[in-house]
Design an enzyme around this catalytic site. Structure first.
Site, PDB file in Angstrom:
ATOM      1  N   HIS B  46       0.095 -18.737   3.255  1.00  0.00           N
ATOM      2  CA  HIS B  46       1.356 -19.405   2.916  1.00  0.00           C
ATOM      3  C   HIS B  46       1.792 -20.326   4.067  1.00  0.00           C
ATOM      4  CE1 HIS B  46       2.077 -16.601  -0.545  1.00  0.00           C
ATOM      5  NE2 HIS B  46       1.280 -15.873   0.181  1.00  0.00           N
ATOM      6  N   TYR B 304       0.346  -8.936   8.432  1.00  0.00           N
ATOM      7  CA  TYR B 304       1.371  -9.911   8.812  1.00  0.00           C
ATOM      8  C   TYR B 304       1.536  -9.933  10.331  1.00  0.00           C
ATOM      9  CZ  TYR B 304       2.886 -10.488   3.910  1.00  0.00           C
ATOM     10  OH  TYR B 304       2.942 -10.777   2.568  1.00  0.00           O
TER      11      TYR B 304
HETATM   12  C1  HEM Z   1      -2.823  -6.693   1.129  1.00  0.00           C
HETATM   13  C2  HEM Z   1      -2.080  -7.618   0.646  1.00  0.00           C
HETATM   14  C3  HEM Z   1      -1.564  -8.792   1.425  1.00  0.00           C
HETATM   15  C4  HEM Z   1      -1.951  -9.310   2.628  1.00  0.00           C
HETATM   16  C5  HEM Z   1      -3.065  -8.807   3.532  1.00  0.00           C
HETATM   17  C6  HEM Z   1      -1.109 -10.438   2.919  1.00  0.00           C
HETATM   18  C7  HEM Z   1      -1.189 -11.222   4.053  1.00  0.00           C
HETATM   19  C8  HEM Z   1      -0.286 -12.190   4.438  1.00  0.00           C
HETATM   20  C9  HEM Z   1      -0.222 -12.839   5.713  1.00  0.00           C
HETATM   21  C10 HEM Z   1      -1.196 -12.592   6.858  1.00  0.00           C
HETATM   22  C11 HEM Z   1       0.824 -13.695   5.722  1.00  0.00           C
HETATM   23  C12 HEM Z   1       1.304 -14.580   6.892  1.00  0.00           C
HETATM   24  C13 HEM Z   1       2.372 -13.833   7.692  1.00  0.00           C
HETATM   25  C14 HEM Z   1       2.965 -14.597   8.864  1.00  0.00           C
HETATM   26  O1  HEM Z   1       2.238 -15.117   9.742  1.00  0.00           O
HETATM   27  O2  HEM Z   1       4.218 -14.656   8.978  1.00  0.00           O
HETATM   28  C15 HEM Z   1       1.428 -13.605   4.430  1.00  0.00           C
HETATM   29  C16 HEM Z   1       2.522 -14.328   4.020  1.00  0.00           C
HETATM   30  C17 HEM Z   1       3.122 -14.162   2.786  1.00  0.00           C
HETATM   31  N1  HEM Z   1       2.787 -13.253   1.804  1.00  0.00           N
HETATM   32 FE1  HEM Z   1       1.304 -11.926   1.845  1.00  0.00          FE
HETATM   33  N2  HEM Z   1      -0.219 -10.596   1.907  1.00  0.00           N
HETATM   34  C18 HEM Z   1      -0.461  -9.601   0.976  1.00  0.00           C
HETATM   35  C19 HEM Z   1       0.212  -9.377  -0.209  1.00  0.00           C
HETATM   36  C20 HEM Z   1       1.280 -10.106  -0.630  1.00  0.00           C
HETATM   37  C21 HEM Z   1       2.030  -9.857  -1.829  1.00  0.00           C
HETATM   38  C22 HEM Z   1       1.792  -8.703  -2.802  1.00  0.00           C
HETATM   39  C23 HEM Z   1       2.996 -10.813  -1.882  1.00  0.00           C
HETATM   40  C24 HEM Z   1       4.066 -11.038  -2.897  1.00  0.00           C
HETATM   41  C25 HEM Z   1       4.751 -10.156  -3.472  1.00  0.00           C
HETATM   42  C26 HEM Z   1       2.868 -11.644  -0.724  1.00  0.00           C
HETATM   43  C27 HEM Z   1       3.663 -12.726  -0.421  1.00  0.00           C
HETATM   44  C28 HEM Z   1       3.641 -13.434   0.743  1.00  0.00           C
HETATM   45  C29 HEM Z   1       4.534 -14.508   1.042  1.00  0.00           C
HETATM   46  C30 HEM Z   1       5.637 -15.049   0.140  1.00  0.00           C
HETATM   47  C31 HEM Z   1       4.222 -14.954   2.323  1.00  0.00           C
HETATM   48  C32 HEM Z   1       4.874 -16.085   3.086  1.00  0.00           C
HETATM   49  C33 HEM Z   1       6.118 -15.593   3.715  1.00  0.00           C
HETATM   50  C34 HEM Z   1       6.747 -16.693   4.498  1.00  0.00           C
HETATM   51  O3  HEM Z   1       7.283 -17.630   3.864  1.00  0.00           O
HETATM   52  O4  HEM Z   1       6.681 -16.592   5.710  1.00  0.00           O
HETATM   53  N3  HEM Z   1       1.819 -11.201   0.026  1.00  0.00           N
HETATM   54  N4  HEM Z   1       0.742 -12.681   3.663  1.00  0.00           N
END
Ligand code: HEM
Ligand code: HEM
Lengths: 174, 326
Positions: B46, B304
């Site tokens: 993202h 994260y």
């Molecule tokens: C095992 C499952 C998941 C992994 C490994 C994962 C991993 C990640 C990582 C590494 C980031 C970047 C974090 C940062 O640097 O701040 C991220 C951002 C994000 N993830 Fe996930 N994610 C997973 C599941 C999900 C699910 C289920 C959702 C939604 C319900 C989701 C929604 C988001 C969103 C919206 C962002 C961006 C947040 C922002 O605007 O900073 N993720 N995710």
């Protein structure tokens, strides 16, 4: 110096309680930053809560130390060896203090309040500061490596006293 | 006889071995998300997004379910972020399969809440290691992902959502889902498993959008004219629902409660906004909201944190370099 042969009971208790705590904290820390398993969140929560306990313990321990005599180092150590022994002990105290402080500050700047066993929460910044977070996150990692190295040295020295020099140093803490 | 027993004994072991994908670490997961070359200083997932400011206007309907102060009647400001899935901060908006909304509530120094939501209502898989394989399949191309879905019947609910999903013409017109379930805990200590959605209050067709930053431009223009509003709707699980399975949809008949409205009043490009420095880790929770054992949810904190650590370090080094050049 002093003629006590052994550390006082309170000092021995502090020593071994903290040894167990710190080794568990190091193991938990190294495991949890890698794991995607469901227990990761549980260990992380416990790591932070016990980390706060560690900070309180190290302060209590240093205060306790002020009130007790400690056994003198064996007289046959060179002055360099004595210096290294003492310096390494103070460095250990310093690291034991810096670990929880850096851990807390990293969470503080990331805006993550610390829940301590559901009893109370430690405050976090309302406005996240990612650069300060980076400083304390990296510090926490580097200090952990330094602590592991120093603990290894400390254990090796204790065993050396006991098995090679055959003096009373290890026994004074048992 | 003996052989039968042996088979009985081995069957579960073998099926576990066959079903269980290899375990990956948080670092391996984030490596896969980040791709060959990291976009330094940006989120590994993202990466492209825009900062939001606004407030949650609570109607008090949820206060008897959760002791989180947020749900008492009143309003609470947030720093949010719209984003599109992917590791590239300059990727074309309209190519992204998933759109997202994240919210950060700093209610007090000891009570904070981070939320990260996506457009699909469910995951295609129910554990992070299989999710890793799904991402590998996506990266390998259409054939691989088709084969992946064929081998993973748990993705059915996700696929039926996908079949009917029409991307809208605005971040403001999408529905964003918690996907993972959480517990609401009230002052009596009663727990209720819930999922939630942010439901749009406008509909916008995708017809006349164009350009790499189409969605970002659209939302910037829109917020300059009017507030963007979502209804925050909670769905209550009953005993038939498995709150630890993020791939299974809950029936439409479940009780729903609208807790209030999310009102977005401002947008800022992410590099100038406050959202860029925030880790929207959904496991930063206030008293009154708790994590379920959902394996996907539980995997998110470590991943994260790894992404956040990498980009935080890059931000710090960048800052130091800049100071050195002055
Ligand atoms: C095992 C499952 C998941 C992994 C490994 C994962 C991993 C990640 C990582 C590494 C980031 C970047 C974090 C940062 O640097 O701040 C991220 C951002 C994000 N993830 Fe996930 N994610 C997973 C599941 C999900 C699910 C289920 C959702 C939604 C319900 C989701 C929604 C988001 C969103 C919206 C962002 C961006 C947040 C922002 O605007 O900073 N993720 N995710
Ligand atoms: C004696 C005290 C402590 C020891 C020995 C310790 C040790 C460690 C170690 C070895 C790691 C892994 C570091 C790495 O892989 O780079 C770690 C990570 C961590 N520690 Fe501690 N720690 C202590 C206290 C604390 C405290 C008091 C807190 C917070 C209140 C804390 C919060 C954390 C967090 C959040 C991480 C993970 C960071 C991430 O995932 O990026 N620690 N700790």
């Amino acid at each position: 110096m002093s003629n006590t042969q052994k550390f006082s009971l309170s000092m021995r208790l502090f020593h071994w309680a903290m040894a167990a705590l710190v080794i568990s904290m190091l193991a938990a820390g190294l495991l949890m930053v890698r794991s995607l398993e469901p227990w990761q969140l549980s260990i992380l929560t416990v790591h932070k809560a016990f980390g706060v306990v560690a900070a309180v313990l190290v302060i209590a321990r240093l205060v306790n130390r002020l009130f007790h005599q400690i056994p003198a180092l064996p007289g046959d150590l060179s002055s360099l060896q004595k210096f290294v022994a003492k310096a390494s002990h103070w460095l250990l105290y310093l690291l034991l203090f810096a670990m929880p402080i850096s851990g807390y500050l990293m969470q503080y700047f990331a805006g993550r309040p610390i829940d301590v066993f559901g009893w109370f929460r430690l405050p976090a910044a309302l406005n996240v500061d990612i650069e300060n977070y980076a400083i304390f996150r990296e510090l926490h990692g580097w200090l952990a490596i330094a602590l592991m190295a120093l603990v290894a040295l400390h254990v090796a020295a204790a065993l050396h006293h006991h098995f090679i020099r055959k003096d009373k140093v290890l026994k004074s803490m048992l | 006889m003996k052989k039968q027993y042996l088979a009985l004994l081995l069957a579960p072991i073998m099926s576990v071995a066959a079903d269980d994908p290899p375990k990956v670490s948080a670092q391996e997961f984030v490596n896969l998300q980040q791709g060959e070359t990291a976009h330094e200083g940006f989120r590994r997932a993202h990466a492209k997004g825009i900062c939001l400011s606004g407030e949650f206007r609570s109607n008090g309907q949820l206060a008897s379910y959760s002791k989180a102060a947020l749900f008492e009647t009143g309003s609470m400001p947030f720093i949010g972020r719209f984003s599109v899935a992917g590791n590239n901060p300059t990727a074309p908006d309209l190519k992204a399969p998933v759109r997202s909304l994240a919210l950060s509530f700093a209610m007090s120094p000891t009570q904070q809440w981070r939320i990260a939501m996506n457009t699909p209502p469910v995951m295609a898989v129910k554990d992070p290691h299989t999710f890793y394989q799904q991402i590998q399949a996506i990266q390998a191309g259409p054939k691989a992902i088709q084969a992946f879905f064929a081998e993973h019947p748990e993705s059915n609910d996700f696929l039926s959502w996908k079949a009917q999903y029409q991307p809208s013409g605005s971040f403001a017109a999408e529905t964003y889902n918690s996907i993972n379930a959480f517990y609401l805990v009230n002052s009596k200590g009663e727990k209720q498993a819930v999922r939630w959605t942010m439901q749009p209050t406008v509909s916008v067709s995708a017809g006349n959008l164009e350009g790499v930053d189409a969605l970002h431009q659209e939302i910037t223009n829109r917020v300059a004219k009017e507030n963007v509003i979502f209804d925050w709707v909670f769905t209550l699980a009953n005993e038939k629902d498995d709150e630890n399975n993020p791939a299974k949809a809950w029936p439409d008949s479940r009780e729903q409660i609208t807790a209030g409205q999310i009102v977005i009043t401002g947008v800022t490009p992410q590099l100038q906004g406050e959202c860029h420095g925030i880790n929207y880790d959904p496991l930063v929770l206030p008293t009154g909201i708790e994590a379920t054992r959902d394996p996907i949810l539980r995997a998110r904190s470590a991943a994260y944190a790894e992404s956040y650590r990498r980009r935080a370090k890059e931000a710090l080094m960048g800052e130091l370099e800049e100071q050195g050049n002055e």
